[in-house]
Design a protein around this motif. Structure first.
Motif, PDB file in Angstrom:
ATOM      1  N   THR A  37      30.844 -14.102  19.582  1.00  0.00           N
ATOM      2  CA  THR A  37      31.370 -15.400  19.167  1.00  0.00           C
ATOM      3  C   THR A  37      31.001 -16.483  20.177  1.00  0.00           C
ATOM      4  N   GLY A  40      24.144 -17.845  11.390  1.00  0.00           N
ATOM      5  CA  GLY A  40      25.342 -17.285  10.780  1.00  0.00           C
ATOM      6  C   GLY A  40      25.113 -15.879  10.267  1.00  0.00           C
ATOM      7  N   LEU A  41      23.949 -15.664   9.648  1.00  0.00           N
ATOM      8  CA  LEU A  41      23.630 -14.328   9.140  1.00  0.00           C
ATOM      9  C   LEU A  41      23.524 -13.323  10.278  1.00  0.00           C
ATOM     10  N   TYR A  93      24.952 -13.473  13.160  1.00  0.00           N
ATOM     11  CA  TYR A  93      26.292 -13.247  13.723  1.00  0.00           C
ATOM     12  C   TYR A  93      27.062 -12.227  12.886  1.00  0.00           C
ATOM     13  N   VAL A  94      27.037 -12.381  11.564  1.00  0.00           N
ATOM     14  CA  VAL A  94      27.750 -11.449  10.686  1.00  0.00           C
ATOM     15  C   VAL A  94      27.179 -10.040  10.829  1.00  0.00           C
ATOM     16  N   ILE A 135      28.329  -8.374  14.085  1.00  0.00           N
ATOM     17  CA  ILE A 135      29.707  -7.902  14.041  1.00  0.00           C
ATOM     18  C   ILE A 135      29.812  -6.625  13.212  1.00  0.00           C
ATOM     19  N   CYS A 136      29.117  -6.605  12.080  1.00  0.00           N
ATOM     20  CA  CYS A 136      29.180  -5.436  11.194  1.00  0.00           C
ATOM     21  C   CYS A 136      28.526  -4.206  11.828  1.00  0.00           C
TER      22      CYS A 136
END
Length: 257
Positions: free
Chosen positions: A194, A231-232, A234-235, A238-239
């Motif tokens: 983040t 953004g992609l 980052y997601v 996290i996943c």
């Protein structure tokens, strides 16, 4: 060193020679002031650093004012560059302490960060943005309007400062206690990634504002498109449990071996 508009120039040799002379004189004056600390306005530079976090639009409104009063867009005072260099050195030494590096290793890391990460990568990014803005973003493909390389580097420094503070200063308080020890835990890589998202987001947005401030550029909104990729990524991180901060620590340690 600055983006210039020459509405009265027809591209003749005398006009181009005058422009080169003016740019050279401004560059010489800027470099000469690096040796005279009493002539630098550090208070104003600190004000700019604060507003790059809270309201970067205000910083670029000041750039407009400078263009009107001094006929140049970028800073004529190297105080911002000096303070940025101090931030970079202090935060890098902090990284060396947090990662338990010795004196020699910390010195090696400092040289890497200053000359490769800051100067080398900065020159590369600035050159790329200079080429893109002049090749694809000019309203009129004319010699009367252009973005000079020096302004592109100035925009990079503006955008680099918040990234530096977030990743090289604020992040230090989380590395040993959360990101490194709990690197495989969700909270560990969530906090670290983040911080990376916020830092790179600041860099992209402030870069966009810098080029959007120039009235002879168009379609600068394309500079915001990388936000979708950010953004992609980052997601996905996290996943999949990727830990960017842990990777940075490994990279720094590998560099100084």
């Amino acid at each position: 060193m600055l983006p210039t508009t020459s509405p009265h120039s027809n591209g003749d040799p005398s006009s181009r020679d005058a422009a080169r002379h003016t740019a050279g004189a401004k560059r010489y004056k800027y470099l000469r002031r690096l040796l005279h600390f009493r002539q630098m306005d550090f208070e104003f530079a600190m004000w700019q650093m604060l507003y790059l976090f809270t309201s970067p639009q205000r910083v670029y409104r000041n750039f407009h004012y400078r263009k009107q009063t001094k006929d140049q867009w970028a800073r004529d005072d190297p105080a911002f560059l000096v303070l940025l260099s101090i931030w970079l050195c202090v935060s890098t030494i902090g990284f060396g302490l947090v990662l338990d590096m010795g004196v020699v290793e910390t010195l090696k890391l400092l040289l890497w960060v200053v000359f490769v990460d800051c100067i080398g990568v900065g020159l590369l990014i600035s050159t790329l943005m200079w080429f893109i803005s002049n090749k694809y973003l000019l309203k009129n493909q004319s010699r009367n309007f252009d973005v000079e390389w020096g302004y592109a580097f100035d925009v990079h420094l503006n955008a680099f400062y918040p990234l530096l503070v977030i990743l090289h200063f604020l992040q230090l308080f989380f590395i040993n206690h959360l990101v490194e020890i709990n690197s495989d835990w969700f909270l560990g890589y969530f906090v670290g990634n983040t911080l990376w998202l916020i830092a790179i987001g600041y860099y992209l947005y402030i870069t966009f504002l810098g080029y959007n401030a120039l009235p002879f550029l168009t379609n600068t909104v394309v500079l915001l498109y990388p936000f979708a990729l950010l953004g992609l990524l980052y997601v996905l991180s996290i996943c999949l449990g990727w830990n960017f901060t842990q990777g940075l620590c490994w990279f720094y340690k590998y560099r100084v071996q």
